[in-house]
Design a protein around this motif. Structure first.
Motif, short mmCIF file in Angstrom:
data_model
loop_
_atom_site.label_atom_id
_atom_site.label_comp_id
_atom_site.label_asym_id
_atom_site.label_seq_id
_atom_site.Cartn_x
_atom_site.Cartn_y
_atom_site.Cartn_z
N ARG A 1 0.88 -1.06 -0.06
CA ARG A 1 -0.08 0.02 -0.04
C ARG A 1 0.98 1.24 0.15
O ARG A 1 0.60 2.20 -0.79
CB ARG A 1 -0.94 -0.05 1.21
CG ARG A 1 -1.87 1.32 1.34
CD ARG A 1 -2.96 1.09 2.29
NE ARG A 1 -4.18 0.51 1.68
CZ ARG A 1 -4.97 0.66 0.88
NH1 ARG A 1 -4.91 1.87 0.17
NH2 ARG A 1 -5.97 0.14 0.49
N VAL B 1 -4.67 1.88 -7.77
CA VAL B 1 -4.64 0.39 -7.60
C VAL B 1 -3.99 -0.13 -6.16
O VAL B 1 -3.81 -1.59 -6.02
CB VAL B 1 -3.63 -0.10 -8.68
CG1 VAL B 1 -4.37 0.10 -10.07
CG2 VAL B 1 -2.26 0.49 -8.75
N GLY C 1 -5.37 -0.41 -3.50
CA GLY C 1 -6.23 -1.45 -2.80
C GLY C 1 -5.97 -2.88 -3.36
O GLY C 1 -5.93 -3.84 -2.83
N THR C 2 -6.09 -3.02 -4.87
CA THR C 2 -6.06 -4.09 -5.31
C THR C 2 -4.74 -4.99 -5.26
O THR C 2 -4.55 -5.94 -5.03
CB THR C 2 -6.16 -3.71 -6.93
OG1 THR C 2 -7.68 -3.24 -7.30
CG2 THR C 2 -6.21 -5.35 -7.65
N VAL C 3 -3.63 -4.05 -5.49
CA VAL C 3 -2.29 -4.60 -5.19
C VAL C 3 -2.16 -5.17 -3.76
O VAL C 3 -1.69 -6.08 -3.59
CB VAL C 3 -1.08 -3.52 -5.54
CG1 VAL C 3 0.29 -3.88 -5.09
CG2 VAL C 3 -1.22 -3.42 -6.96
N LEU D 1 -4.28 -6.39 -1.73
CA LEU D 1 -5.24 -7.53 -1.60
C LEU D 1 -4.37 -8.42 -2.33
O LEU D 1 -4.32 -9.85 -1.63
CB LEU D 1 -6.62 -7.34 -2.23
CG LEU D 1 -7.67 -8.48 -2.15
CD1 LEU D 1 -7.85 -8.89 -0.76
CD2 LEU D 1 -9.16 -7.99 -2.65
N VAL D 2 -4.03 -8.56 -3.54
CA VAL D 2 -3.17 -9.55 -4.20
C VAL D 2 -2.11 -10.12 -3.71
O VAL D 2 -1.48 -11.11 -3.42
CB VAL D 2 -3.02 -9.19 -5.96
CG1 VAL D 2 -1.96 -10.43 -6.42
CG2 VAL D 2 -4.12 -9.13 -6.66
N LEU E 1 -8.89 -10.27 -10.03
CA LEU E 1 -8.44 -9.01 -9.91
C LEU E 1 -7.23 -8.73 -11.10
O LEU E 1 -6.94 -7.58 -11.19
CB LEU E 1 -7.95 -8.62 -8.63
CG LEU E 1 -9.01 -8.82 -7.48
CD1 LEU E 1 -8.36 -8.69 -6.16
CD2 LEU E 1 -10.12 -7.71 -7.85
N CYS E 2 -6.62 -9.74 -11.49
CA CYS E 2 -5.42 -9.43 -12.30
C CYS E 2 -5.50 -9.88 -13.74
O CYS E 2 -6.44 -10.45 -14.00
CB CYS E 2 -4.37 -10.57 -11.77
SG CYS E 2 -3.89 -10.13 -9.91
N VAL F 1 -1.23 -6.35 -12.44
CA VAL F 1 -2.38 -5.71 -12.25
C VAL F 1 -2.38 -4.49 -13.01
O VAL F 1 -1.24 -3.85 -13.32
CB VAL F 1 -2.39 -5.14 -10.75
CG1 VAL F 1 -3.59 -4.19 -10.65
CG2 VAL F 1 -2.45 -6.28 -9.75
#
Length: 152
Positions: free
Chosen positions: A36, A47, A49-51, A53-54, A128-129, A149
């Protein structure tokens, strides 16, 4: 998925960071926070939040691959505490997440039942990716699992 991403194949990318972690449950939170913060530092907050989570899913899987059924790390005779390596790379169009662990077994996406409490991590990564895969890691006893991502 086939083929290694650019960073794995040796191409240079303008933004890159890495973090070594002991294969302990606390590694997941450290990796999430690092991801983060780096996304904000790289001015890619859309991105983050997505990164995060992954990264969380891949590092959780790496910790599980490095521990026994009792949840304790599998200490090696040579290496001691198993470790995990997280690397983030970006060309500002994509963010590449790579996680190395010392277990050579490749991950397998499972179909979790409605009542299962786990088993959805790789399905989430796939959703997500843009792409993801795993491969034996050159010069390493284990493997690397990577995911890409989109940053735009």
């Amino acid at each position: 998925m086939t083929g290694l991403p650019a960073a794995q194949a040796g191409a240079s990318v303008p933004l890159q960071t890495s973090l070594w972690l002991g294969a302990l449950p606390s590694a997941v939170g450290c990796a999430r926070l690092h991801a983060r913060n780096v996304m904000h530092e790289w001015n890619l907050p859309s991105v983050a939040g997505t990164v995060e989570l992954v990264v969380s899913e891949l590092v959780t899987d790496a910790v599980r691959a490095s521990t026994g059924p009792d949840g304790r790390p599998r200490y090696g005779a040579k290496a001691g505490l198993p470790h995990i390596h997280l690397q983030l790379s970006s060309d500002r169009m994509h963010v590449l997440i790579e996680v190395w662990d010392q277990d050579p077994r490749m991950p397998v996406a499972k179909v979790a039942g409605d009542d299962d409490e786990s088993g959805r991590g790789l399905m989430l990564v796939e959703a997500l990716c843009e792409r993801w895969d795993s491969a034996p890691a050159p010069g390493w006893d284990g493997k690397v699992v990577w995911a890409q991502v989109g940053a735009i």
